[in-house]
Design an enzyme around this catalytic site. Structure first.
Site, mmCIF file in Angstrom:
data_model
loop_
_atom_site.group_PDB
_atom_site.id
_atom_site.type_symbol
_atom_site.label_atom_id
_atom_site.label_comp_id
_atom_site.label_asym_id
_atom_site.label_seq_id
_atom_site.Cartn_x
_atom_site.Cartn_y
_atom_site.Cartn_z
ATOM 1 N N THR A 1 0.814 -1.215 0.000
ATOM 2 C CA THR A 1 0.000 0.000 0.000
ATOM 3 C C THR A 1 0.848 1.266 0.000
ATOM 4 O OG1 THR A 1 -0.138 -0.177 2.406
ATOM 5 C CG2 THR A 1 -1.949 -1.093 1.132
ATOM 6 N N CYS A 2 2.058 1.213 0.551
ATOM 7 C CA CYS A 2 2.897 2.412 0.570
ATOM 8 C C CYS A 2 3.306 2.831 -0.835
ATOM 9 C CB CYS A 2 4.144 2.167 1.410
ATOM 10 S SG CYS A 2 3.780 2.065 3.173
#
Length: 1535
Positions: A1493-1494
């Site tokens: 997700t980063c």
């Protein structure tokens, strides 16, 4: 070929371990620099040789997967953040220093080893021993440094290695020798010359042209890539281009990149004397353009661009390039999807390549027309952001008679953005390249001996349809660019292209095209600009139009005002001829080419000389007037059109209405309807009304004066007699609203469009670009004597004539800080000029202190915080001024204080201190709300006789001072809450007059001021449309004009907010905001903050967002520490510090409360990680805000109104979430309720969370109602706003209000017979029979009144007021105050006032529309085995298209951590959404998709094999994806 290129991306070979070392870029950095493209190619080559792990290959240097959720220590690579929580970043890494010491210590040891190995290899003949020696040599070279080698050793080693590389009988010896050559070139770049001397290049090329061993050939590619960086010419002569490209398809994608990178290096030094070596490679390079690997295609495009530039003077070679399909392949790259593949510089380079081909080759010229290049160029211009079309703000000083460079400020006047960049390389912006191509495709009048130009003209003469099609494609979009407020450079390019097009075209269809594009209206605006370049070209276009199409355009020249603009130029020219010539400054050395030559293909040494004569404008204007306009047009009154004369009569009729008594409503309504209907009939008539006719008619001024009853031109305060007329003003606007929206939104849209066109034509707001390019140590005596790092102003203060109460100022010239405010000058001057001595030393000291002035809350301040005083100057001259101060960035828990800052704050005067001195420049009072620089600049710009030259702000300025009149200026709110309880116009009038237009607009440009007021009025009417129409219907029902309650329903649609946006002013604001120094130092023109405060609707949401962040947070990314300053004293960009916070999922609100308590008021970005989870960074942080948003929607908190089916106040059964169809709105609470204190605490926390999310650029998932957003913005609600809270309740209240209004009207009529006929029943039922109690519907615990009376006709109005008061006023007042108090802990809430409710929702919660499937391919990146045409990718896009909204939200949260996209949608997602192939187990169909997700990274298994059909793979992917997005939420672990 396309499939082959795709296959290379999907099949990454795993090479032997001994072959990985030579490609590794991690063990040490190369000592020889290269271009960015070369570095990418090298890194890409390295990635191709890394071993593929069980999950996926993540070794690519450009891959976001180089950091993951599971590796917090690598999160500093996240582009959304700066360095993480580090306090020792100033010092050098001790481990790095220790490593350096070890390396230096080993240098002597390495030298001995190398010397011994060289001796052994030169003497040894045994192949096995040679292999051993080469292996040891490679090991030593891979870890030694440049200090370990000497020139003599490199020469000897090169000779030995070349000899071994030619070993024909042993492939391993060849491989290791070439590997050692690669290492040697890398570690010791000076050895490349020796390698070339000893015939290394022929040996390497021979191995590539006759491949016997693939691994040897691959190593040769690596070696050639290294050598080509330093010896490109030698590589070219040795035939390296042909060698590396001959068998390029045999290599993996990573090695293909290396091969093409070698060609890029060689193309830097091409020779036109022997073109054969690189021309023979063109067919292969053209084929490579079809591959799908971005890095490969970009490198190929660079090669072809360099080759084309090299042979640009040879038409034969350009034709040869075209014969290989270069034009077809290049145009293929220019399609809309191609821009996501190529970087912007390479994309611009491809456009420049086409321009070069078309300029020198008739074949290319003809091919481009036949391929309809105009359509492609139209797409590029129409979709490109003009606001980013200039990459530099260095003004041109070539034409010294017009474009003078101020000594420290460059002022752009009127409609111009008069600057061009200072380097040819900086010109390569997209629009610039497109315009050069367009101009190149429109040949000028050919010279007799220019065969190429004659051939081009002959082609266009024989193919008029192609020219007509080209004009139809590019002409409308270029005119739109001119209307949008493009800068001077782009405007000149568009005008030049239009001029050529008008000269070449002879078709009757072209006349219609020009008329439909309204070319004359554009020319009229251009002729009012002050730069002679664009004015001359505009006059040339006018002359051509009148010469070729006089019958079609002669009357339009008068109608559109072009004739009158030419008359104005003639009058100005006569004045200039009569005045003395102004001495011109010498042209500085850094002068760039003149604008009139900027679009020429070749630039001569005399390019600094302007081709346009000084009197060209006057001569051209005179010739046009004498040639085409007869004496009957000379009389301006006779030249008026019938439309203009008719509008003037109607304008006079509107003025006559001002003589009618203001309280004669019926008479006003009747006459106004009559006049306005005639005006709208004329505006919508068959004969169009031009912008010139509309502005010259006086309709705008008359309408603004009538609607406001003249109040828009006056400055009044509460208690003035003018306030008594406000209710009548409200009634006039109500009537105007009914007339505009009687036929829907079409009528109002026509008026808005006319006003926008008029504003673009009349506004002359300047753009001021700072020229603080170098630190300039100066000393400013005023206000408090300290050094500055920018130039100062020299001022002579003189006592005004007749002033007897003040002393003469003793000093002659004083230096003044241009960025201080006049209040500071007042504080400095007062002790020196007052007659009476001060009573005490302390008072004198306090008077001599220089306080900082305070900007308005919505303006951009130096600090970014309106609630704090600004200290513009810094005691340290080496630091840049005007950015956030260190003492304001100190964290509360740091324990540090800034003593000097505290002392200054103590010395600040009280806020209500009155000015003691009045300052004037040339007799005109200077505005105290501005900085000294802004006030003087504003005054100078008012002078029409001044030009943009060095005298603008240089030299000295004589300023007179006098005693200021001691008048207290009332800041009392004209419309305090509750001041007009009985007036339903209150919210609208408060909006219209509370934030008034600055009267300086009226002084500088009265017509534009009237237009701005009308636009502001229309936008307010549009915003309060439901209120005004409802109120009008209620009055109509009360007066008997409506009989049925159903007729009260409002079904009109407001005009889209985008229609109020001025593209021209938005572009100007974009250009101004790009000047970071002017922004950070408050060196901005006054109109900047004025218009944003009073008319923010004129600007687009995107530019308002930029403005908001600068105003609210200042230049967040500017450091003030000395180590963050460049050598010239300018700040370098960085990031806000980050703080990590450990959250608990089970108690998310408690975690949020603790987080805000610790970090809410700090200037830090918060990162969240969860207990017992490994993930940290952007993804977990976004999910945290999502979880907090959902927790706030828990109905058990008692914060919000609920969806009610039967006034029971209970929420519908759902999964723990409150159901509010109209959005979240505070639930009414009584002060005595036991749960009320907890509710207030939750609202305080909510306000802090919302503000911190805005500060950190996080997206929330909070569906607030429109009414709550209005409360956030500080607007007062009325009964009609309940429509946005509870539509059914509002409908009932409106009907009840109509009944009370009817009762009041008939009771005032005092006619018993009429009153008896009055029907006051509610849908056939008496009010008394409804059995209504004095209770709040749905919330019986809320006490409306102390009595238990039943509702009847007599107390119905009281009952309505009580419900409204409980619903949108007192019942929610303390909740709103609590929210605002929590918000203000982070930054002042007033900064949000520039947004409307819809924009504020987008800013806070992102976009409503999740996926526009037509744009997904443009904004999604595919990598590591996937391309846009890969079957799994196509399946994924189809699945996303089939998903419903909730599934799309779940997918977004799965990939990014947040269920909503940021403002701007998928295009604004940062990092970009990236889809890569997931390499898992042998049975990949059982694997689940995983994410990072980063990095917004989706790792997707292919779900395809020989035993699975296409349909089955689609269903399998859909099944696994749905399972992953539903079950994969709630934790961050290793994937």
């Amino acid at each position: 070929m396309e499939n082959r290129g795709q296959k290379r991306m999907e099949d990454v070979e795993e090479l032997p371990a001994d072959k990985r070392a030579c490609n590794s870029q991690d063990s040490r950095s190369s000592s020889s620099g290269g271009s960015s493209v070369q570095s990418q190619a090298a890194n890409g080559a390295s990635s191709g040789h890394e071993t593929t792990d069980a999950d996926m290959d993540t070794s690519s240097s450009d891959s976001p997967s180089s950091h993951s959720d599971a590796e917090p220590e690598r999160e500093e690579e996240d582009t959304d953040y700066g360095s993480c929580d580090s306090d020792d970043e100033e010092g050098e890494d001790p481990r790095h220093k220790a490593l350096q010491d070890v390396q230096w210590g080993r240098s002597s040891e390495d030298q001995q080893k190398l010397s011994s190995l060289v001796t052994r290899l030169s003497e040894e003949v045994d192949p096995s021993l040679q292999l051993t020696g080469l292996t040891e040599l490679c090991e030593v070279l891979s870890f030694c440094t440049e200090d370990s080698l000497s020139t003599v050793m490199a020469d000897t080693l090169a000779r030995v290695l070349v000899k071994l590389a030619n070993h024909e009988s042993n492939a391993d010896i060849m491989l290791l020798a070439i590997r050692a050559i690669t290492y040697l070139s890398d570690v010791y770049p000076r050895s490349v010359a020796f390698l070339v001397k000893h015939e290394t290049l022929p040996a390497l090329c021979q191995r590539l042209q006759a491949i016997e061993y693939l691994d040897v050939a691959e190593q040769c590619l690596q070696a050639l890539e290294k050598i080509s960086k330093d010896e490109p010419v030698a590589c070219l002569n040795a035939g390296a281009i042909k060698a590396v490209l001959s068998y390029i398809d045999f290599f993996s994608t990573s090695l293909q990149r290396v091969a093409v990178s070698t060609v890029v290096n060689i193309c830097r030094k091409l020779s036109s004397e022997s073109p054969s070596p690189f021309m023979d490679a063109v067919p292969i390079l053209c084929n490579l353009l079809l591959y799908e690997d971005r890095q490969l295609v970009e490198s190929v495009a660079i090669c072809l661009t360099k080759i084309t530039d090299q042979v640009s003077e040879s038409p034969e070679m350009l034709d040869q390039l075209c014969s290989h399909g270069l034009i077809h392949q290049s145009i293929h790259l220019l399609n809309l999807n191609g821009r996501t593949t190529l970087s912007q510089p390479v994309y611009n380079g491809v456009i420049g390549l086409l321009r070069t081909l078309s300029s020198g080759s008739t074949l290319a010229f003809r091919t481009l027309y036949e391929l309809k290049i105009g359509y492609r160029l139209k797409e590029i211009i129409s979709t490109y952001d003009i606001s980013h079309s200039v990459s530099s703000t260095i003004p041109s000083t070539a034409c010294s008679n017009q474009c003078h460079l101020s000594k420290y400020l460059f002022v752009e006047e009127c409609n111009d953005s008069d600057f061009i960049v200072g380097d040819e390389n900086q010109f390569t912006t997209q629009v610039h390249e497109v315009l050069k191509l367009v101009i190149g495709l429109l040949p000028s009048a050919p010279i007799e001996d220019n065969q190429l130009a004659l051939e081009k003209e002959s082609f266009l003469v024989n193919q008029p349809d192609l020219l007509q099609q080209f004009g139809a494609d590019v002409l409308p979009v270029m005119i739109q660019v001119l209307k949008s407020g493009a800068n001077l450079y782009v405007s000149y390019g568009c005008l030049s292209a239009i001029h050529k097009l008008t000269c070449l075209s002879k078709s009757a269809d072209f006349v219609d095209l020009l008329k439909n594009a309204n070319i004359l209206s554009v020319l009229a605006g251009i002729l009012s600009r002050k730069d002679h370049h664009v004015v001359v070209v505009a006059l040339q276009i006018a002359e051509v139009l009148l010469g070729k199409y006089s019958e079609d355009f002669l009357n339009s020249f008068i109608k559109e005002g072009v004739y009158f603009a030419i008359e104005a130029l003639l009058n100005l020219g006569q004045q200039n001829q009569g005045s003395a010539d102004v001495s011109e400054e010498p042209v500085p050395k850094e002068t760039v080419k003149c604008l009139c030559q900027s679009f020429e293909r070749s630039i001569s040494s005399s390019s600094q000389t302007c081709k346009i004569e000084k009197d060209s404008v006057y001569i051209l204007a005179t010739r046009i007037k004498e040639s085409f306009f007869g004496p009957e047009v000379f009389d301006s009154q006779k030249g008026l059109t019938d439309v203009l004369q008719n509008l003037k009569h109607l304008s006079a009729a509107l003025d006559d209405l001002m003589t009618v008594p203001i309280d004669a409503h019926a008479l006003h309504d009747e006459k106004f309807f009559s006049v306005w209907s005639q005006i709208m009939e004329r505006l919508n008539g068959r004969e169009s009304v031009s912008t010139f006719e509309f502005t010259e008619s006086g309709v705008v001024k008359a309408l603004a004066n009538y609607l406001s009853n003249g109040l828009h031109q006056r400055k009044f305060s509460k208690g003035d007699p003018e306030c008594d007329s406000l209710p009548f003003v409200g009634n006039r606007f109500e009537v105007f609203t009914r007339s505009l929206w009687s036929d829907g939104e079409a009528t109002s849209s026509v008026l808005i469009k006319k006003l926008q066109n008029s504003l673009s034509s009349l506004e002359n707001y300047p753009i001021v670009l700072s020229q603080f390019l170098k630190q300039r140590n100066s000393f400013a005596t005023v206000p408090n004597g300290r050094s500055t790092s920018y130039p100062i102003l020299r001022v002579r203060f003189v006592k005004a004539e007749g002033e007897t109460c003040l002393l003469d100022y003793s000093q002659d010239l004083v230096t003044v800080d241009p960025l201080c405010f006049w209040d500071a000058v007042d504080q400095y001057m007062w002790p020196k000029v007052q007659l009476e001595p001060l009573d005490s030393v302390e008072e004198k000291d306090q008077a001599m202190e220089c306080p900082s002035s305070q900007l308005q809350s919505t303006s951009i301040s130096c600090q970014g915080e309106s609630s704090t005083h600004m200290e513009v100057d810094s005691p340290n001259a080496s630091q840049l001024q005007g950015s956030q101060e260190e003492d304001q960035e100190q964290l509360p828990d740091s324990g540090e204080e800034n003593t000097s800052s505290s002392e200054e704050e103590d010395a600040l005067p009280e806020e209500d201190a009155l000015p003691r001195l009045l300052f004037r420049l040339e007799g005109l009072e200077l505005d105290r709300s501005l900085t000294v620089y802004q006030a003087i600049l504003l005054h100078k710009l008012k002078s029409a006789s001044e030009t943009t030259n060095d005298s603008k702000l240089s030299g000295s300025h004589t300023i007179t001072y006098e005693r200021a009149p001691q008048l207290v200026e009332s800041d009392e709110n004209l419309f305090p809450p509750g001041s007009m309880d009985n007036d339903e116009y209150h919210p609208f009038l408060s909006f219209l007059f509370a934030q008034r237009l600055g009267l300086r607009h009226k002084a500088t440009n009265p017509p534009a001021y009237d237009i701005l007021f009308l636009l502001k009025s229309l936008e307010g009417m549009n915003r309060f449309l439901f209120h005004l129409i409802c109120h009008e219907r209620i009055n109509a029902f009360g007066e008997g004009r409506l009989e049925n309650l159903d007729d009260l329903r409002v079904q009109v649609r407001p005009v889209p907010y985008t229609e109020f946006v001025s593209s021209k002013l938005t572009e100007k604001l974009e250009q101004q905001l790009r000047d970071s120094f002017a922004v950070s130092t408050c060196g901005l023109p006054p109109w900047f903050n004025d218009l944003m405060g009073s008319c923010p609707f004129l600007f687009s949401f995107e530019v308002k967002t930029k403005y908001f962040r600068l105003a609210a947070f200042g230049s967040q990314k500017v450091h003030h520490h000395p180590q963050h300053l460049s050598s010239e004293g300018r700040p370098v960009t960085g990031s806000l510090p980050r703080k990590k916070f450990l959250a608990c999922r089970e108690n998310i609100l408690e975690s949020a409360s603790k987080m805000m308590e610790l970090h809410g008021n700090q200037k830090v970005v918060i990162e969240v990680e969860y207990s017992e989870e490994v993930g940290t960074g952007l993804g977990p942080t976004l999910e945290f805000y999502t979880l907090v948003s959902r927790a706030f929607q828990n109905p058990d908190l008692g914060m919000w109104r609920c969806d009610r089916s039967s006034f029971d106040g209970k929420p519908k059964e759902d999964s723990g979430f409150l159901v509010a169809p109209s959005g979240l709105f505070p639930r009414p609470w009584s002060d005595t309720a036991a749960a009320f204190p907890d509710v207030l605490e939750k609202f305080v926390l909510l306000g802090t969370v919302v503000a911190k999310a805005l500060h950190d650029r996080r997206v929330l998932d909070l569906p607030f109602s429109k009414a709550f957003y209005k409360l956030i913005l500080g607007q007062e609600l009325s009964s009609f706003d309940i429509h946005f809270v509870d539509a059914e309740l509002c409908k009932t209240l409106v009907e009840l209000q109509a009944l009370t209004r009817r009762k009041k009207v008939f009771s005032e009529s005092q006619t018993d017979a009429r009153a008896a006929k009055c029907d006051l029943s509610f849908r056939g039922t008496n009010i008394e029979d409804l059995c209504l109690e004095f209770a709040l519907p749905g919330y019986t615990d809320y006490v409306l009144t102390s009595t238990n009376d039943m509702v009847n006709m007599d107390n119905l109005e009281e009952y309505i007021k009580a419900i409204v008061n409980a619903t949108v006023c007192n019942g929610i007042q303390k909740q709103v105050e609590a929210f605002r108090s929590g918000f203000k802990k982070v930054f002042p809430l007033e900064h949000l006032g520039i947004f409307n409710e819809e924009e504020l929702e987008t800013l806070l919660c992102g976009e409503r529309d999740l996926f526009n499937m037509n744009e997904v391919l443009d904004h999604v990146k595919f990598d590591h085995g996937y391309t846009s045409s890969s079957p799994p990718v196509e399946n994924l896009l189809e699945i996303l298209h089939e998903f419903d909204k909730e599934q799309q939200r779940a997918f977004l949260q799965f990939v990014t951590g947040c269920p909503r996209l940021p403002p701007g949608g998928l295009a604004s997602l940062n990092p970009k959404l990236t889809i890569v192939r997931k390499h898992g187990s042998d049975s990949s169909e059982t694997d689940l998709p995983s994410v990072m997700t980063c990095a917004n990274y989706l790792k997707l298994p292919p779900y395809s094999s020989k035993v699975i059909s296409l349909s089955s793979s689609f269903e399998k992917m859909k099944e696994k994806l749905i399972y992953a997005i539903t079950e994969g939420q709630g934790s961050f672990h290793l994937s």
